[in-house]
Design an enzyme around this catalytic site. Structure first.
Site, PDB file in Angstrom:
ATOM      1  N   GLU A 123       0.693  -1.179  -0.057  1.00 31.65           N
ATOM      2  CA  GLU A 123       0.074   0.050   0.048  1.00 31.65           C
ATOM      3  C   GLU A 123       0.900   1.112   0.058  1.00 31.65           C
ATOM      4  O   GLU A 123       0.598   2.250  -0.839  1.00 31.65           O
ATOM      5  CB  GLU A 123      -0.832   0.030   1.198  1.00 31.65           C
ATOM      6  CG  GLU A 123      -1.761   1.211   1.627  1.00 31.65           C
ATOM      7  CD  GLU A 123      -2.391   1.387   2.765  1.00 31.65           C
ATOM      8  OE1 GLU A 123      -2.485   0.036   3.525  1.00 31.65           O
ATOM      9  OE2 GLU A 123      -2.827   2.143   3.055  1.00 31.65           O
ATOM     10  N   ASP A 172       0.636   3.856  -3.172  1.00 31.92           N
ATOM     11  CA  ASP A 172       0.573   5.065  -2.931  1.00 31.92           C
ATOM     12  C   ASP A 172       1.486   5.964  -3.664  1.00 31.92           C
ATOM     13  O   ASP A 172       1.191   6.931  -4.029  1.00 31.92           O
ATOM     14  CB  ASP A 172       0.629   5.341  -1.425  1.00 31.92           C
ATOM     15  CG  ASP A 172       0.304   6.770  -0.897  1.00 31.92           C
ATOM     16  OD1 ASP A 172      -0.937   7.445  -0.952  1.00 31.92           O
ATOM     17  OD2 ASP A 172       1.310   7.487  -0.691  1.00 31.92           O
ATOM     18  N   GLU A 210      -4.608   0.531  -3.307  1.00 31.71           N
ATOM     19  CA  GLU A 210      -3.278   1.075  -3.588  1.00 31.71           C
ATOM     20  C   GLU A 210      -2.297  -0.006  -3.595  1.00 31.71           C
ATOM     21  O   GLU A 210      -1.195  -0.125  -4.314  1.00 31.71           O
ATOM     22  CB  GLU A 210      -2.725   2.041  -2.270  1.00 31.71           C
ATOM     23  CG  GLU A 210      -3.532   3.457  -2.567  1.00 31.71           C
ATOM     24  CD  GLU A 210      -3.072   4.320  -1.364  1.00 31.71           C
ATOM     25  OE1 GLU A 210      -3.299   5.555  -1.550  1.00 31.71           O
ATOM     26  OE2 GLU A 210      -2.860   3.751  -0.230  1.00 31.71           O
TER      27      GLU A 210
END
Lengths: 221, 221
Positions: A39, A43, A113
């Site tokens: 993630e 991101d 993400e």
């Protein structure tokens, strides 16, 4: 989902694994493998791709505009919706999936993400960039609408507070070191407690940002 | 500086142009061309490259660790220093360059990011990634030291306050929606005014983050 066969399917599986169902690593004791690391990576990759996309789409807009539009595209709520749009939600694994959808609001956006982190590691930057632009941004976002839709989060919060008997206050927190920090910062205070801090290139934008975050936290919409 | 001939030298020139010396665009009235747009782009590219670098360097560290180490590498102060190390400072143009170095603390770090934005647009992701890793991270950072050097910003701020007769308080601001927002948030309050908000995966880390930002703002070191 990405239109081609993955090289390493394990990455995609890991991306769907919320920390609530993480297993301890075989290699390192005490280290649990979940999608949180992916993630973090996804991101960053998404942020970079969207940054460039907006940079090129709006050659005469300043960085304040670009930053704001990007944050609207990649905020938690927006990524949650995206996860449902592309059907990613069906694959996400977490504890108590069938029970409390409410408290797991951000799980899908986080998995979104993480999924992009997996795509990047598996297929590289160029592929990820094309995937994000062609399959996500252009298919599932109307960027011009994103730019124009100014949800008035401040009004939403004030309405919510009046309805439920809470006090709400927007307090400017010092912008800091003059030229070194051009953004305003505003704290949104509910019943005397700071709920969120917003930033933006004007007081109004910072207030909206704080209000948007608070709407997210309090599930006001 | 990047070891090869640029395709588009104009990008690099623009990257060195602080908004104080920006000229109005020939194409759009009222739009001033400075390095701020490139800074926004470079920030995103640098963030993504450092994210991946740390992700791979520390396969068994959680995202809280990765996020924190990344922020130490790419914070304003660190990028300012980097700009001097690679000699970028000599090329930066801003109004009153010879006079007030003090008030322009972040100009070099901003130009550093803008420069990376220019490299990305000129040479692409792969080149930028290699440049950032080989020429910047590996040559000018000792990452293990970055990880271990825990400058105690909280002590620094408390010392500064005692010396200068200010009151200092660390106030926890609600972490928000439970599982949807895992980070702590702490406000650093100086003389009753919020100076900065810090976040982190523990109260202590959030305090350090708030203290680091305040050190930056108040120029305490």
């Amino acid at each position: 989902m990405i239109g081609v066969k993955p090289y390493n399917i394990r990455l995609y599986r890991l991306a769907m694994q919320h920390s609530s169902v993480a297993a301890e690593s075989d290699n390192v004791k005490g280290f649990k493998e979940s999608n949180e690391r992916l993630e973090y990576l996804g991101d960053a990759i998404l942020g970079a791709v969207v940054a460039e996309y907006l940079f090129k789409k709006y050659p005469y807009k300043d960085e304040g505009f670009l930053t704001e539009v990007r944050s609207r595209i990649v905020n938690r709520e927006s990524l949650n919706r995206l996860a449902f749009k592309i059907g990613l939600n069906k694959f996400v694994e977490y504890e108590g999936k069938r029970h409390s959808a409410q408290s797991h609001k951000s799980i899908y956006g986080d998995a979104m993400e993480a999924f992009l982190g997996a795509v990047y590691l598996d297929k590289g930057f160029k592929f990820s960039r094309t995937y994000i632009i062609n399959n996500l941004l252009q298919q599932h976002y109307d960027i011009d609408e994103v730019v124009e839709t100014n949800t008035n989060y401040k009004s939403l919060i004030i309405e919510w507070a009046q309805k439920n008997g809470h006090s709400v206050e927007f307090a400017i927190s010092k912008p800091g070191g003059g030229k070194s920090n051009k953004q305003f910062k505003v704290n949104l205070v509910v019943d005397g407690e700071i709920m969120a801090t917003g930033s933006g290139y004007s007081k109004k934008k910072a207030e909206q940002d704080a209000a948007r975050k608070t709407c997210d936290i309090l599930d006001v919409s």
